[in-house]
Structure formats: C-alpha cells, structure tokens
Design a protein around this motif. Structure first.
Motif, PDB file in Angstrom:
ATOM      1  N   MET A  23       0.837  -1.200   0.000  1.00 50.79           N
ATOM      2  CA  MET A  23       0.000   0.000   0.000  1.00 50.79           C
ATOM      3  C   MET A  23       0.874   1.253   0.000  1.00 50.79           C
ATOM      4  SD  MET A  23      -3.098   1.398   0.135  1.00 50.79           S
ATOM      5  CE  MET A  23      -4.332   0.427   0.972  1.00 50.79           C
ATOM      6  N   LEU A  24       1.914   1.278   0.833  1.00 57.61           N
ATOM      7  CA  LEU A  24       2.794   2.447   0.909  1.00 57.61           C
ATOM      8  C   LEU A  24       3.546   2.673  -0.402  1.00 57.61           C
ATOM      9  CD1 LEU A  24       4.133   2.038   4.543  1.00 57.61           C
ATOM     10  CD2 LEU A  24       2.366   3.628   3.712  1.00 57.61           C
ATOM     11  N   LYS A  25       3.948   1.600  -1.065  1.00 56.95           N
ATOM     12  CA  LYS A  25       4.618   1.716  -2.373  1.00 56.95           C
ATOM     13  C   LYS A  25       3.673   2.359  -3.376  1.00 56.95           C
ATOM     14  CE  LYS A  25       5.949  -1.152  -6.300  1.00 56.95           C
ATOM     15  NZ  LYS A  25       4.957  -0.523  -7.168  1.00 56.95           N
ATOM     16  N   TRP A  26       2.423   1.865  -3.431  1.00 60.00           N
ATOM     17  CA  TRP A  26       1.454   2.428  -4.363  1.00 60.00           C
ATOM     18  C   TRP A  26       1.201   3.910  -4.062  1.00 60.00           C
ATOM     19  CZ3 TRP A  26      -2.294  -2.270  -3.833  1.00 60.00           C
ATOM     20  CH2 TRP A  26      -1.934  -3.263  -4.751  1.00 60.00           C
ATOM     21  N   ILE A  27       1.055   4.244  -2.783  1.00 62.03           N
ATOM     22  CA  ILE A  27       0.812   5.635  -2.387  1.00 62.03           C
ATOM     23  C   ILE A  27       1.950   6.520  -2.894  1.00 62.03           C
ATOM     24  CG2 ILE A  27       0.682   7.223  -0.412  1.00 62.03           C
ATOM     25  CD1 ILE A  27      -1.799   5.596  -0.477  1.00 62.03           C
ATOM     26  N   ASP A  28       3.185   6.102  -2.637  1.00 60.25           N
ATOM     27  CA  ASP A  28       4.351   6.883  -3.040  1.00 60.25           C
ATOM     28  C   ASP A  28       4.377   7.065  -4.559  1.00 60.25           C
ATOM     29  OD1 ASP A  28       6.741   8.306  -2.648  1.00 60.25           O
ATOM     30  OD2 ASP A  28       7.961   6.486  -2.707  1.00 60.25           O
ATOM     31  N   GLU A  29       4.162   5.981  -5.270  1.00 57.67           N
ATOM     32  CA  GLU A  29       4.205   6.018  -6.735  1.00 57.67           C
ATOM     33  C   GLU A  29       3.076   6.861  -7.325  1.00 57.67           C
ATOM     34  OE1 GLU A  29       3.915   2.835 -10.450  1.00 57.67           O
ATOM     35  OE2 GLU A  29       4.294   2.095  -8.421  1.00 57.67           O
ATOM     36  N   PHE A  30       1.846   6.621  -6.882  1.00 59.64           N
ATOM     37  CA  PHE A  30       0.703   7.321  -7.465  1.00 59.64           C
ATOM     38  C   PHE A  30       0.694   8.802  -7.084  1.00 59.64           C
ATOM     39  CE2 PHE A  30      -1.778   3.049  -7.314  1.00 59.64           C
ATOM     40  CZ  PHE A  30      -1.107   2.603  -8.437  1.00 59.64           C
ATOM     41  N   ALA A  31       1.055   9.127  -5.841  1.00 61.75           N
ATOM     42  CA  ALA A  31       1.100  10.535  -5.434  1.00 61.75           C
ATOM     43  C   ALA A  31       2.216  11.271  -6.169  1.00 61.75           C
ATOM     44  CB  ALA A  31       1.272  10.647  -3.923  1.00 61.75           C
ATOM     45  N   TRP A  32       3.354  10.595  -6.374  1.00 56.33           N
ATOM     46  CA  TRP A  32       4.440  11.211  -7.150  1.00 56.33           C
ATOM     47  C   TRP A  32       3.965  11.525  -8.572  1.00 56.33           C
ATOM     48  CZ3 TRP A  32       6.808   9.843 -11.677  1.00 56.33           C
ATOM     49  CH2 TRP A  32       7.919  10.596 -12.039  1.00 56.33           C
ATOM     50  N   MET A  33       3.225  10.592  -9.177  1.00 58.85           N
ATOM     51  CA  MET A  33       2.700  10.841 -10.521  1.00 58.85           C
ATOM     52  C   MET A  33       1.754  12.039 -10.528  1.00 58.85           C
ATOM     53  SD  MET A  33       2.132   7.209 -12.457  1.00 58.85           S
ATOM     54  CE  MET A  33       1.552   6.172 -11.133  1.00 58.85           C
ATOM     55  N   ALA A  48       8.437  12.859   3.128  1.00 58.03           N
ATOM     56  CA  ALA A  48       7.696  12.467   4.329  1.00 58.03           C
ATOM     57  C   ALA A  48       6.338  11.890   3.983  1.00 58.03           C
ATOM     58  CB  ALA A  48       7.503  13.669   5.246  1.00 58.03           C
ATOM     59  N   MET A  49       5.870  10.994   4.863  1.00 58.02           N
ATOM     60  CA  MET A  49       4.480  10.554   4.890  1.00 58.02           C
ATOM     61  C   MET A  49       4.031  10.757   6.324  1.00 58.02           C
ATOM     62  SD  MET A  49       3.612   7.094   2.834  1.00 58.02           S
ATOM     63  CE  MET A  49       4.312   6.811   1.227  1.00 58.02           C
ATOM     64  N   ASN A  50       2.940  11.491   6.500  1.00 62.15           N
ATOM     65  CA  ASN A  50       2.447  11.804   7.840  1.00 62.15           C
ATOM     66  C   ASN A  50       1.157  11.051   8.121  1.00 62.15           C
ATOM     67  OD1 ASN A  50       4.511  13.626   7.638  1.00 62.15           O
ATOM     68  ND2 ASN A  50       3.190  15.417   7.549  1.00 62.15           N
ATOM     69  N   ASP A  51       0.908  10.794   9.385  1.00 64.36           N
ATOM     70  CA  ASP A  51      -0.377  10.224   9.817  1.00 64.36           C
ATOM     71  C   ASP A  51      -0.799   9.028   8.977  1.00 64.36           C
ATOM     72  OD1 ASP A  51      -0.571  12.277  11.732  1.00 64.36           O
ATOM     73  OD2 ASP A  51      -1.491  13.611  10.265  1.00 64.36           O
ATOM     74  N   THR A 101      -3.368   9.148   4.340  1.00 63.43           N
ATOM     75  CA  THR A 101      -2.078   9.730   4.712  1.00 63.43           C
ATOM     76  C   THR A 101      -1.917  11.067   4.008  1.00 63.43           C
ATOM     77  OG1 THR A 101       0.298   9.278   4.994  1.00 63.43           O
ATOM     78  CG2 THR A 101      -0.664   8.719   2.863  1.00 63.43           C
ATOM     79  N   GLN A 102      -0.867  11.763   4.392  1.00 64.46           N
ATOM     80  CA  GLN A 102      -0.401  12.938   3.665  1.00 64.46           C
ATOM     81  C   GLN A 102       1.045  12.671   3.294  1.00 64.46           C
ATOM     82  OE1 GLN A 102      -1.006  16.451   6.002  1.00 64.46           O
ATOM     83  NE2 GLN A 102      -3.218  16.326   5.860  1.00 64.46           N
ATOM     84  N   ILE A 103       1.412  13.041   2.072  1.00 66.26           N
ATOM     85  CA  ILE A 103       2.764  12.791   1.579  1.00 66.26           C
ATOM     86  C   ILE A 103       3.347  14.108   1.053  1.00 66.26           C
ATOM     87  CG2 ILE A 103       1.885  12.019  -0.659  1.00 66.26           C
ATOM     88  CD1 ILE A 103       4.259  10.019  -0.728  1.00 66.26           C
ATOM     89  N   THR A 104       4.611  14.342   1.406  1.00 62.52           N
ATOM     90  CA  THR A 104       5.291  15.580   1.031  1.00 62.52           C
ATOM     91  C   THR A 104       6.422  15.271   0.062  1.00 62.52           C
ATOM     92  OG1 THR A 104       4.822  16.517   3.212  1.00 62.52           O
ATOM     93  CG2 THR A 104       6.526  17.608   1.904  1.00 62.52           C
TER      94      THR A 104
END
Length: 117
Positions: A23-33, A48-51, A101-104
């Motif tokens: 899940m975290l990998k997908w979040i990082d990849e999709f949010a980066w896109m 960063a990933m918060n909360d 989550t929130q990702i920076t």
C-alpha cells in the motif's frame, strides 16, 4: 487525481490480506505521478508521509480507488492528501475507506538542492 489498483495474491501478507508495504509503495508512486502531472517542470522526491492510518484490512481481489489531492504548495515542496477506498470482490459488497495519509515531496535542482516549485 484518481487511479485504481487490483489487490492480487502477490500483494498479500502471511494473514492473507493486503501487505501494508505494498500500500505504501502504491501511495508513493501514485502521489508522485499526481505531483509530477500537476507541476511538470519539477523534479520531485519524497521527503515524508504523515499520519499513516490503516483503517481496515483489505482482502484479495479488492479494487482500490486512490483519491490524491494537492492540499499545500510551499516554496520548494508540495503536500498531497491520499485516501484509499476498497471495494471487496464479493457481489454487492460496499466500498469502504481503507487508508489515509499525507505525503510531502520536495523539488530538487540539478545539484540535489531544494528548488522553487
């Protein structure tokens, strides 16, 4: 941005549910896109990933909907809120909120230093 993923057997943990690391990998990849599409001249890296909040377990065969929204723009960084909703594979199953989550991301120049977005 909205995108989707299918939970398959290779995404499961030893209990038979979606592994959190996937899940975290997908979040990082999709949010980066999403960030790259919103700010095409930037060179973003995750800082960063918060909360991180796993709300409910997700079973094999579920369809995940990733809702990714820009919520803040700083001088050299952007923050995205990510909410993930799961639709279990059973006929008539109701979609539920599975993760948030929130990702920076920070924009880097060619020398690896923070640069204006």
């Amino acid at each position: 941005m909205e995108t989707y993923a299918l939970v398959r057997p290779e995404h499961l943990n030893h209990h038979g549910y979606l592994f959190g690391g996937v899940m975290l990998k997908w979040i990082d990849e999709f949010a980066w896109m999403a960030a790259t599409l919103d700010f095409p001249n930037a060179t973003f890296v995750t800082v960063a990933m918060n909360d991180i909040d796993f709300k409910k377990r997700v079973e094999n065969g579920s369809i995940l909907k990733f809702d990714i929204r820009n919520i803040k723009k700083g001088k050299s960084s952007v923050v995205y809120e990510v909410n993930v909703f799961a639709r279990p594979p059973a006929a008539g199953a109701k979609e539920f909120h599975a993760f948030s989550t929130q990702i920076t991301f920070v924009n880097l120049d060619k020398d690896g230093r923070p640069a204006k977005v």
